[in-house]
Design an enzyme around this catalytic site. Structure first.
Site: not given
Ligand code: CTP
Length: 407
Positions: A206, A286, A323, A337, A341
């Site tokens: 990411n 691969k 975050f 969240k 959490k």
């Protein structure tokens, strides 16, 4: 990591201010340059603007950023005010409380430490009036970086030449040493992306760079915390003095965090952890391309933050901060969240803005706790880090430090 106001006044040595700005930046600090009108006779604001990536403040009364009350707002956000070079004139103004331009007004408003590096002709330097002003400033706690002796631009030989930029930068570092509010606290910060390997050459990753997490780690260390950074694959390097643990995948990050949870007072999970990973792990060879589409089956990775929240239960230690990167309903989703959490604070980031979040140096966030919401408008990540750590300190205040023998 600090925000430093660099005042530049009218002396031939003004060109060295560029090196001072660069030296401060190399140590991870953010610099805002303030030039007096005399300084602009020696060096152009464009140069300082290009180096600092910020508007250079040149005028007390210009509209916008340089508006007349800017010295008040800047005064409360800077960590240090450095004046290099400092002429006999600005030394006189600071010593006597004269506030007739931006820089001299700023020094009266700010409570940040002040460092001055004088530069002038030898006879000015030894003049009784200047000596008295310098003594006043010293008594008031201003840090002076004395000039060097040598050939001066005016052709004289003697004391008065601006100190080398390196000396000025290290004097600033000295005044910024940890302020101690996190002394005795152990802090763990996760930062950066994770890579989930598909085969020996490909991975799912990411766009996180780790900059926000590293800024938080540096800020916690600056306040005296004993900091460990668990860092995903990124080219950024943690600030000197931080212990870092390099990991690649979400599973490796999970292990690195979980093994340290008992001995940590504060955990800030700023990493962008992969939520999914190839179900059967990385293929040993691969994957060759075929004619049709390729189907990958991904399995959920374990949620580090949620597992920490579940493990901690109703205890107060460690303080847990997460975050949330959101594109819409930012605060609502962050609150979900927070509760889901079981953590103390969620720093919610609107990643749909181009000027904030991933791959840029600035961020605009909202801090969400069980009963508060605090918007932090767009600012440098180092400054966001300070606001987040300020917030966290109040949460920590009610949690006893973990026992020393656990470390
Ligand atoms: N997190 C984690 N472990 C994971 C995934 C996320 O610890 N496997 C942490 C992140 O470090 C961050 C917070 O959880 O502090 C983000 O929560 P998450 O629910 O994953 O939110 P987003 O990544 O914002 O995405 P989504 O809304 O898709 O859940």
């Amino acid at each position: 990591m600090a925000l430093i106001a660099l005042g530049i006044t009218g002396s031939v040595g003004a060109y060295k201010s560029v090196e001072v700005a660069r030296g401060l930046q190399k140590r991870g600090h953010d610099v805002v340059a303030i030039m007096t009108s005399a300084a602009q006779q020696f060096i152009g604001p464009l140069t300082l603007g290009a180096i600092t990536h910020r508007n250079v403040i040149t005028d007390q009364f210009a509209s916008g950023l340089n508006s007349s009350v800017e010295h008040v707002s800047l005064a409360s956000t800077i960590d240090a005010l450095v004046v290099a070079p400092a002429t006999a004139n600005v030394i006189g103004k600071f010593a006597n409380g004269i506030a007739d331009d931006f820089l001299s007004s700023l020094q009266l408003v700010t409570r940040a430490p002040i460092v001055m590096a004088p530069a002038m002709n030898s006879n000015m330097w030894t003049h009784e009036a200047v000596a008295r002003n310098l003594a006043t400033l010293r008594e008031r706690g201003v840090h002076l970086v004395d000039p060097e002796t040598g050939e001066l631009a005016c052709g004289w030989v003697g004391p008065g030449r601006l100190a080398e930029p390196e000396r000025i930068v290290s004097a600033v570092e000295d005044v910024l040493r940890p302020v101690g509010s996190l002394l005795g606290r152990s802090v763990l910060v996760t930062a950066g992306p994770t890579y989930e390997d598909l085969d020996p050459v490909r991975y799912l990753g990411n766009r996180s760079t780790g900059r926000m997490g590293l800024a938080l780690a540096a800020e916690a260390a600056r306040r005296g915390g004993k900091v460990v950074v668990v860092l995903g694959p990124t080219s950024l390097v943690p600030a000197a003095g931080l212990e870092s643990v390099r990991v690649r995948s979400a599973a490796e990050m999970y292990e690195a965090v979980m093994t340290r949870r008992e001995s940590t007072d504060l955990m800030i999970l700023a990493a962008a952890v992969a939520d999914y990973t190839p179900e059967e792990g990385a293929r040993p060879q691969k994957i060759p391309k075929g004619d049709g589409p390729l189907t990958l089956t991904l399995a959920r990775s374990r949620d580090i933050l949620a597992d920490l929240g579940g493990w901690r239960g109703s205890r107060r230690t460690p303080v847990l901060v997460g975050f949330a990167a959101e594109t819409h309903e930012v605060v609502e989703r962050a609150r979900a969240k927070l509760l889901g959490k079981g953590v103390d604070l969620i720093v919610a980031n609107n990643v749909s803005r181009a000027d904030a979040g991933f791959e840029v140096d600035a961020n605009a966030v909202t801090l969400v706790t069980a009963d508060t919401e605090t918007a932090v408008p767009l600012r440098a990540k180092a400054e966001v880090a300070r606001v987040v750590v300020d917030h966290v300190e109040s949460l920590l205040a009610s949690a006893a430090p973990v026992a020393t023998e656990d470390r």
